[in-house]
Design a protein around this motif. Structure first.
Motif, PDB file in Angstrom:
ATOM      1  N   TYR A  24       0.944  -1.262   0.109  1.00 25.44           N
ATOM      2  CA  TYR A  24       0.039   0.053  -0.024  1.00 25.44           C
ATOM      3  C   TYR A  24       0.825   1.211  -0.029  1.00 25.44           C
ATOM      4  CZ  TYR A  24      -3.348   3.359   2.174  1.00 25.44           C
ATOM      5  OH  TYR A  24      -4.182   4.514   2.251  1.00 25.44           O
ATOM      6  N   ASN A 118      -6.762   1.632   3.430  1.00 24.78           N
ATOM      7  CA  ASN A 118      -6.325   2.170   4.710  1.00 24.78           C
ATOM      8  C   ASN A 118      -7.128   1.480   5.708  1.00 24.78           C
ATOM      9  OD1 ASN A 118      -4.718   3.536   6.372  1.00 24.78           O
ATOM     10  ND2 ASN A 118      -6.145   5.328   6.400  1.00 24.78           N
ATOM     11  N   TRP A 144       4.915   0.767   6.198  1.00 25.43           N
ATOM     12  CA  TRP A 144       4.336   1.861   5.271  1.00 25.43           C
ATOM     13  C   TRP A 144       5.572   2.655   4.951  1.00 25.43           C
ATOM     14  CZ3 TRP A 144       3.271   6.754   4.170  1.00 25.43           C
ATOM     15  CH2 TRP A 144       2.311   6.941   3.255  1.00 25.43           C
ATOM     16  N   THR A 336      -9.387   7.129  10.619  1.00 27.11           N
ATOM     17  CA  THR A 336      -8.467   7.029   9.813  1.00 27.11           C
ATOM     18  C   THR A 336      -8.985   8.127   8.683  1.00 27.11           C
ATOM     19  OG1 THR A 336      -9.704   5.147   8.647  1.00 27.11           O
ATOM     20  CG2 THR A 336      -7.866   4.704  10.184  1.00 27.11           C
ATOM     21  N   PHE A 340      -6.414  10.595   7.617  1.00 29.42           N
ATOM     22  CA  PHE A 340      -5.992  10.495   6.578  1.00 29.42           C
ATOM     23  C   PHE A 340      -6.284  11.855   5.464  1.00 29.42           C
ATOM     24  CE2 PHE A 340      -4.849   8.164   2.470  1.00 29.42           C
ATOM     25  CZ  PHE A 340      -3.638   7.803   2.634  1.00 29.42           C
TER      26      PHE A 340
END
Length: 389
Positions: A24, A118, A144, A336, A340
């Motif tokens: 990812y 995610n 990540w 998230t 994000f």
């Protein structure tokens, strides 16, 4: 099932989820590394590019009402598999976009599935952490970060050889297919609290909202460091060409290293103290870089910023996964998505501030983000991560 067999199964699940985090991150870093090439190929200005980049957070925002339900209904393993495949397919479409309209449409969809992947992979990470009965979330995010190094390195090599973004992204597409295909069978098959309830949107409660805002502030700093650290060293620090990337390198090394020790620190010092320390390090590092824009102080400052932001997001996501009021997938969806969003809107916001003033003033805005992490982490008490929040 014997404890040895269970332990072996846990290790396989941890390895599989770690591999997906890496894939990812590699996909996202590959896109970020070729933004200048895509801008040049499409012949668009800095301002137009900045507006186009807002399509990513827009897609993320569109995903918010659906992501938690989708993962709760189908299970995070299936969603990781499907969203991961679609996400990397969209990377190909970005690479072969022929005009601005196509780019914006694909980035909008890219943002949607980026958020879905995610949340799903963080749900898997939370499930594995529960099996281990100790903090391990930060190590997943460390993978990540390592992928950021790999993506930037591959992108640099591809640009050096004049490889078009589309053909570069074919390589990433193949790697992503291999990693997801090999990892899928070893991921957790059923999430805790998973149900087939109808579609609904649940507003996060105050503890989750606070975690989301903490992640948002930290990820604004992360996103800015990804996209603007080199420019800062070039225009503000006025570093020699060979040293333009030194600040970014120091930041990435510190962030990746910090994530691999954050779980140990949290176990020793406690959740709240680590968050407070993170906010403080971010503020100190940015203040040094802004007040002393010379090469050595700026490198030290960026290194401290990397240490500061390294543990914030993993800790926030881990705590969110233990919510009492919402299923794991929906709690993570709330936190998230809020967090994000900061990663994606941070760079355009810094660009707008820098355009109206200068980049040094724009980085001063990031100091305020670090202050917010420290203040919010100091308000009230966080329960131990082994308990429900």
């Amino acid at each position: 099932m014997s404890s040895t067999t269970l332990s072996r199964s846990n290790r396989k699940s941890r390895l599989a989820v770690s591999a997906v985090f890496f894939a990812y991150g590699l996909t996202f870093a590959s896109w970020a590394s070729r933004i200048p090439s895509i801008q040049q190929d499409l012949g668009i200005s800095d301002g137009t590019l900045g507006l186009a980049l807002f399509a990513l957070p827009a897609g993320l925002f569109l995903c918010l009402p659906f992501s938690g339900w989708i993962i709760n209904h189908f299970g995070s393993r299936k969603v990781v598999f499907v969203s991961g495949l679609i996400y990397t397919c969209l990377l190909l479409f970005i690479g072969f976009a022929q005009n601005l309209s196509q780019l914006v449409i694909v980035l909008l969809t890219f943002g949607f599935f980026s958020n879905l992947l995610n949340i799903a992979v963080n749900t898997q990470a939370a499930e594995v952490e529960t099996l281990y009965e100790r903090p391990i979330m930060a190590s997943f995010h460390g993978m990540w970060s390592l992928a950021g190094f790999a993506g930037a390195a591959i992108g640099t090599i591809m640009m050096g050889y004049g490889v078009e973004p589309g053909y570069h992204f074919i390589l990433i597409f193949i790697l992503m297919l291999l990693i997801i295909g090999l990892s899928s069978s070893n991921m957790i098959s059923k999430d805790a609290g998973q149900s087939a309830e109808g579609l609904k949107f649940v507003m996060p409660d105050k503890p989750l909202l606070k975690l989301g805002i903490i992640a948002f502030c930290s990820l604004i700093c992360e996103g800015t460091m990804f996209d603007w650290s080199g420019v800062y060293f070039l225009k503000i620090v006025k570093a020699e060409p060979a040293w333009v990337g030194a600040g970014y390198t120091a930041y990435m090394v510190a962030m990746a290293s910090g994530r691999f020790v954050a779980d140990w620190m949290t176990h020793k010092l406690g959740f709240q103290r680590v968050l407070q320390f993170s906010g403080l390090m971010t503020v100190i590092g940015l203040t040094i870089a802004v007040l002393f824009p010379q090469q050595l102080p700026a490198i030290i400052g960026f290194l401290l910023v990397g240490l500061g932001v390294s543990s914030v997001v993993p800790l926030a996501y881990s705590a969110a996964s233990k919510s009492k009021t919402m299923p794991t997938s929906q709690a993570l969806s709330a936190v998230t998505t809020i967090g994000f969003f900061g990663l994606l809107v941070g760079p355009p916001i810094i660009g707008l501030i820098a355009g109206a003033t200068d980049l040094r003033i724009a980085f001063t805005f990031l100091i305020f983000m670090g202050v917010m992490v420290f203040i919010l982490s100091s308000i009230g008490k966080f329960q131990d991560r082994a308990e429900k929040i």
